[in-house]
Scaffold this motif. Sequence first.
Motif, PDB file in Angstrom:
ATOM      1  N   PHE A  55      -6.868   2.886   7.054  1.00 55.67           N
ATOM      2  CA  PHE A  55      -7.184   3.232   5.669  1.00 55.67           C
ATOM      3  C   PHE A  55      -7.699   2.008   4.901  1.00 55.67           C
ATOM      4  CE2 PHE A  55      -5.764   3.599   1.210  1.00 55.67           C
ATOM      5  CZ  PHE A  55      -6.416   4.764   0.834  1.00 55.67           C
TER       6      PHE A  55
ATOM      7  N   THR B 299       0.857  -1.183   0.000  1.00 54.39           N
ATOM      8  CA  THR B 299       0.000   0.000   0.000  1.00 54.39           C
ATOM      9  C   THR B 299       0.892   1.230   0.000  1.00 54.39           C
ATOM     10  OG1 THR B 299      -1.673  -1.170   1.268  1.00 54.39           O
ATOM     11  CG2 THR B 299      -1.801   1.234   1.255  1.00 54.39           C
TER      12      THR B 299
ATOM     13  N   SER C  79      -2.184  12.070   6.913  1.00 57.15           N
ATOM     14  CA  SER C  79      -2.991  12.962   7.749  1.00 57.15           C
ATOM     15  C   SER C  79      -3.516  12.221   8.974  1.00 57.15           C
ATOM     16  CB  SER C  79      -4.144  13.541   6.933  1.00 57.15           C
ATOM     17  OG  SER C  79      -4.954  14.357   7.745  1.00 57.15           O
ATOM     18  N   SER C  80      -3.981  11.003   8.759  1.00 57.51           N
ATOM     19  CA  SER C  80      -4.465  10.192   9.878  1.00 57.51           C
ATOM     20  C   SER C  80      -3.342   9.943  10.881  1.00 57.51           C
ATOM     21  CB  SER C  80      -5.010   8.865   9.351  1.00 57.51           C
ATOM     22  OG  SER C  80      -5.412   8.037  10.415  1.00 57.51           O
TER      23      SER C  80
ATOM     24  N   ASP D 271      -9.355  -0.448   6.044  1.00 59.45           N
ATOM     25  CA  ASP D 271     -10.422  -0.960   6.908  1.00 59.45           C
ATOM     26  C   ASP D 271     -11.167  -2.187   6.377  1.00 59.45           C
ATOM     27  OD1 ASP D 271     -12.326  -1.056   9.007  1.00 59.45           O
ATOM     28  OD2 ASP D 271     -13.698   0.138   7.791  1.00 59.45           O
TER      29      ASP D 271
ATOM     30  N   ASN E 126      -2.593  12.879  13.115  1.00 58.30           N
ATOM     31  CA  ASN E 126      -3.662  13.390  13.967  1.00 58.30           C
ATOM     32  C   ASN E 126      -4.238  12.398  14.966  1.00 58.30           C
ATOM     33  OD1 ASN E 126      -4.047  16.209  13.011  1.00 58.30           O
ATOM     34  ND2 ASN E 126      -4.193  15.144  11.049  1.00 58.30           N
TER      35      ASN E 126
ATOM     36  N   ASN F 156      -0.164   7.862   1.024  1.00 60.57           N
ATOM     37  CA  ASN F 156      -1.015   8.861   0.376  1.00 60.57           C
ATOM     38  C   ASN F 156      -1.383   9.910   1.423  1.00 60.57           C
ATOM     39  OD1 ASN F 156      -3.534   8.257   1.706  1.00 60.57           O
ATOM     40  ND2 ASN F 156      -3.721   6.453   0.412  1.00 60.57           N
ATOM     41  N   PRO F 157      -1.878  11.046   0.986  1.00 61.78           N
ATOM     42  CA  PRO F 157      -2.184  12.124   1.937  1.00 61.78           C
ATOM     43  C   PRO F 157      -3.170  11.727   3.039  1.00 61.78           C
ATOM     44  CG  PRO F 157      -2.138  12.988  -0.287  1.00 61.78           C
ATOM     45  CD  PRO F 157      -2.047  11.489  -0.406  1.00 61.78           C
ATOM     46  N   ALA F 158      -4.152  10.873   2.743  1.00 60.75           N
ATOM     47  CA  ALA F 158      -5.125  10.467   3.763  1.00 60.75           C
ATOM     48  C   ALA F 158      -4.454   9.666   4.880  1.00 60.75           C
ATOM     49  CB  ALA F 158      -6.255   9.657   3.133  1.00 60.75           C
ATOM     50  N   ILE F 159      -3.556   8.756   4.515  1.00 60.86           N
ATOM     51  CA  ILE F 159      -2.840   7.955   5.515  1.00 60.86           C
ATOM     52  C   ILE F 159      -1.951   8.856   6.360  1.00 60.86           C
ATOM     53  CG2 ILE F 159      -1.044   6.188   5.826  1.00 60.86           C
ATOM     54  CD1 ILE F 159      -2.261   4.769   3.347  1.00 60.86           C
TER      55      ILE F 159
ATOM     56  N   ALA G 157      -2.166   3.888  10.762  1.00 58.60           N
ATOM     57  CA  ALA G 157      -3.036   4.666   9.869  1.00 58.60           C
ATOM     58  C   ALA G 157      -3.310   3.909   8.581  1.00 58.60           C
ATOM     59  CB  ALA G 157      -2.401   6.022   9.575  1.00 58.60           C
ATOM     60  N   THR G 158      -2.346   3.152   8.108  1.00 58.91           N
ATOM     61  CA  THR G 158      -2.541   2.358   6.886  1.00 58.91           C
ATOM     62  C   THR G 158      -3.572   1.267   7.127  1.00 58.91           C
ATOM     63  OG1 THR G 158      -0.264   2.819   6.201  1.00 58.91           O
ATOM     64  CG2 THR G 158      -1.397   1.001   5.094  1.00 58.91           C
TER      65      THR G 158
END
Length: 130
Positions: A98, A66, A74-75, A100, A78, A69-72, A94-95
């Motif tokens: 992501f 995997t 950012s998670s 899930d 935070n 990416n920005p979503a991972i 976080a991965t």
Amino acid sequence: MSWYLDSSAILKLILNETESKALINFLSEETITSTISRVEVIRTLNRMYPLSVTKGKEILSNFLLTPMNPAILSSAENFPESIAVRALDAIQIATVIFLDKTVEGVVTYDKQMIKNAKELGIKVASPGLK
């Protein structure tokens, strides 16, 4: 459903450790990890087990990787203050979040990762861990 393996678990597939056989028997489908795991594993092998680098690359080639990416990211940035993990472990967790619906949970042998993943409601497996 697949499992996500962190670096501590991947190393047990490469090196002959106490939990290695139980982990191999536990895994039945394709396995998933992050591109960050590849970096962590190869760096560890280069530093501590240089004769195992080729085997490590071969085993890693069987994983679905995997990408970051920005979503991972950012998670990972935070997580609440109660989640006390190092930066790379935060990316690993976080991965898993992501991914899930595509992973059963995380396979890890890192005690801090186990604690934090469980606190976040992630299913954790550590085959062979006493």
